[in-house]
Design a protein around this motif. Sequence first.
Motif: not given
Length: 444
Positions: A293-306
Amino acid sequence: MRRNTLQHPTRLVPLTFLAAIALGTLVLMLPVSHTDNLSVPLLTALFTAVSAVCVTGLSVVDTAVYWSGFGQAVILILFQIGGLGIMTGATLLGMLVSNRMQLSQRLIAQSEIRSLGLGDVVDVLKMILIVTVSVELVVAVILTIDLHFSYNEPWLTALWNGVFHSVSAFNNAGFSTYSDSLMRFESSPVVVLSITSSLLIGGLGFPVLLEIFRQGSQTKTWSIHTRITLIGTAILLIGGTVAILAYEWSNPNTLGPLSWWDKFLGAFFHSATARTAGFNTLDIGEMHAVTLVVNYVLMFIGGGSAGTAGGIKVTTFFLLLFVVWAEIRGNADTTAFNRRIAYETQRQALAIVLLSAAVVSVATIILLSVTSFQLQDVLFETISAFATVGMTTGITPDLPPSGQLVIIVLMFIGRVGTITVAAALALRSSTTPYRYPEERPLVG
């Protein structure tokens, strides 16, 4: 009219990605791409090409065993192109040849890299070239030397593995020439930290790197975008590390047998790579459900734009938190760091999150309908594909053809972006000369 329509950035970007995928698929189908010099099935080649161009890293075959050296080189080229963006690469090439850019080229480049301003495009593209070459070269040298002296790999083998993983890390691609990804290096600070540094730099986004280069340590002059990206990245990185340590500390199949330092190293690396890089030093299939579940959150948010990362992006997530905070406090304006957030930006962030959640939800339902896998594994797979992460609990090779097609669509939408896809389908925007009477439906 038709020519202008096809040249519009919001349609040209998806079309060029599709062209790269088609070309990559054809090349990967050639016998020379296969280890045993056999013809590669269309679906396998297509899945791999999409995963590479969309810098995801999911694979239905073992990259280290299935693909020949030629095939692996093709995959490397594809995720290098995908990471930088086809339009970004084309604009860079045109700039190097003619030493100038036309307005149409600037607009196309801005659509792909989401530069903060039209005047920044040239500087951002220069920074892309400088940062890409520098980071990938430095990390490749470090990995090559360490693989040769610490792991006794022959110089040529170490060089190839070092270059491949350096490019894969910077582009947040997640492809590896080792069958176990990076699990054999779970206790190697040189490999883990060099790859972590590379993927974090690539995932911050080039506008952020450009602003840091320009302003240096003068944080008061940084834009809200840069502040939110850096602070949000730090919060997610630290929070993810702590959560993984807490939930996996005693798990005999992940962090349990490791020393306290190796536990921290493993948790830190996983927290970083879960936000779209896709490598793993821990067995994801053996993690506790709460850690997934922690991975779900981290993956869905992702990184920075561009940047080379995927997900809904750090700025999108934290901007919505500011919106919620303003609503809780009853403020008419949403503010961050003594600046008011534009209403249009708030609507865009909300649209991205809702569209992304809808895409993941529909894909999850379809995969549950065509497979017998558990919900936690299917949801992990769909978020990983959409956020172009590339991690899996181990179900990817066992997906039926219909399931593979679902993942292919998810990876493409996740890379091109839900907003870009929507804009490509509705090229023309119009403003009505009137407004309807206002009404306030009940919410909550």
